[in-house]
Design an enzyme around this catalytic site. Structure first.
Site, PDB file in Angstrom:
ATOM      1  N   HIS A 230       0.840  -1.207   0.000  1.00  0.00           N
ATOM      2  CA  HIS A 230       0.000   0.000   0.000  1.00  0.00           C
ATOM      3  C   HIS A 230       0.873   1.254   0.000  1.00  0.00           C
ATOM      4  CE1 HIS A 230      -3.091  -2.649   2.281  1.00  0.00           C
ATOM      5  NE2 HIS A 230      -3.588  -2.430   1.086  1.00  0.00           N
TER       6      HIS A 230
ATOM      7  N   LYS B 205     -17.938  -6.410   5.942  1.00  0.00           N
ATOM      8  CA  LYS B 205     -16.696  -7.192   5.964  1.00  0.00           C
ATOM      9  C   LYS B 205     -16.071  -7.090   7.356  1.00  0.00           C
ATOM     10  CE  LYS B 205     -12.408  -7.349   3.281  1.00  0.00           C
ATOM     11  NZ  LYS B 205     -11.725  -6.714   2.155  1.00  0.00           N
TER      12      LYS B 205
ATOM     13  N   ARG C 102      -1.719  -6.462  -8.394  1.00  0.00           N
ATOM     14  CA  ARG C 102      -0.556  -7.297  -8.045  1.00  0.00           C
ATOM     15  C   ARG C 102      -0.303  -8.369  -9.088  1.00  0.00           C
ATOM     16  NH1 ARG C 102      -2.894  -8.473  -2.255  1.00  0.00           N
ATOM     17  NH2 ARG C 102      -4.623  -8.646  -3.696  1.00  0.00           N
TER      18      ARG C 102
ATOM     19  N   SER D 176      -2.810  -7.711   2.903  1.00  0.00           N
ATOM     20  CA  SER D 176      -3.127  -7.545   4.329  1.00  0.00           C
ATOM     21  C   SER D 176      -3.522  -8.883   4.938  1.00  0.00           C
ATOM     22  CB  SER D 176      -4.280  -6.560   4.510  1.00  0.00           C
ATOM     23  OG  SER D 176      -3.899  -5.286   4.063  1.00  0.00           O
TER      24      SER D 176
END
Ligand code: PNS
Length: 166
Positions: A17, A41, A93, A131
């Site tokens: 990040h 979430k 990514r 994460s």
């Protein structure tokens, strides 16, 4: 003035990040990091904690001049409009991110045609990093120092120690 939003859960912020934040902040006049409140979430860190962790990392890296951190709820495009942003920034990514990110970008563009999504390809050294990986490693007491900025390492471990002790 070009304003960009970099949205995410940031549960917690990682080196991946941070890399995107640094690069995106050079492209816009102001970058707003939008930390999703994410009622649906389940996150390990509360939204207040996630905002504080991002702010701490920015401060430690002297990145405060054109970057601010806000939490948001609801639709990203509504938050972007509220912030007068014309760009949404996301990191890509690997090909596995592509389907979801394309759908998100196209849906957002359909809802708000004056807001475009800009993708940054993640630096190779962070292409594996997420994460959720950090959370998994930290939950087992593994070494997360190469994944998250030094200033938040202890906070992440403390969180998992607190979770383990209940
Ligand atoms: O870090 P994440 O969890 O991959 O970030 C996902 C995020 C915050 C970009 C996405 O969940 C989002 O924008 N949520 C807000 C609701 C919304 O606008 N959804 C897009 C329309 S389907």
């Amino acid at each position: 003035m070009k304003i960009g939003i970099y949205p995410g859960s940031f549960d917690p912020i990682t080196f991946g990040h941070l890399d995107i934040i640094i690069r995106a902040s050079k492209l816009v006049d102001q970058l707003v990091i939008g930390v999703l409140k994410n009622i649906s979430k389940k996150t390990v860190f509360t939204v207040e904690e996630r905002v504080e962790l991002v702010s701490r990392v920015l401060k430690d890296n002297n990145l405060n001049s054109n970057i601010r951190v806000e939490s948001f709820d609801g639709l990203l495009v509504d938050f972007a409009k509220e912030m007068n942003a014309s760009f949404i920034v996301r990191g890509l990514r690997a090909i596995t991110d592509f389907d979801y990110e394309l759908q998100l970008a196209q849906t957002n563009h359909k809802m708000a045609q004056d807001i475009d999504t800009i993708f940054f390809t993640t630096r190779l050294e962070y292409s594996y990093l997420s994460s959720s990986t950090v959370r998994e490693i930290a939950s087992f007491g593994g070494d997360i120092e190469q994944f998250v900025p030094e200033s938040i390492v202890k906070t992440v471990y403390d969180k998992y120690n607190a979770i383990r002790s209940v």
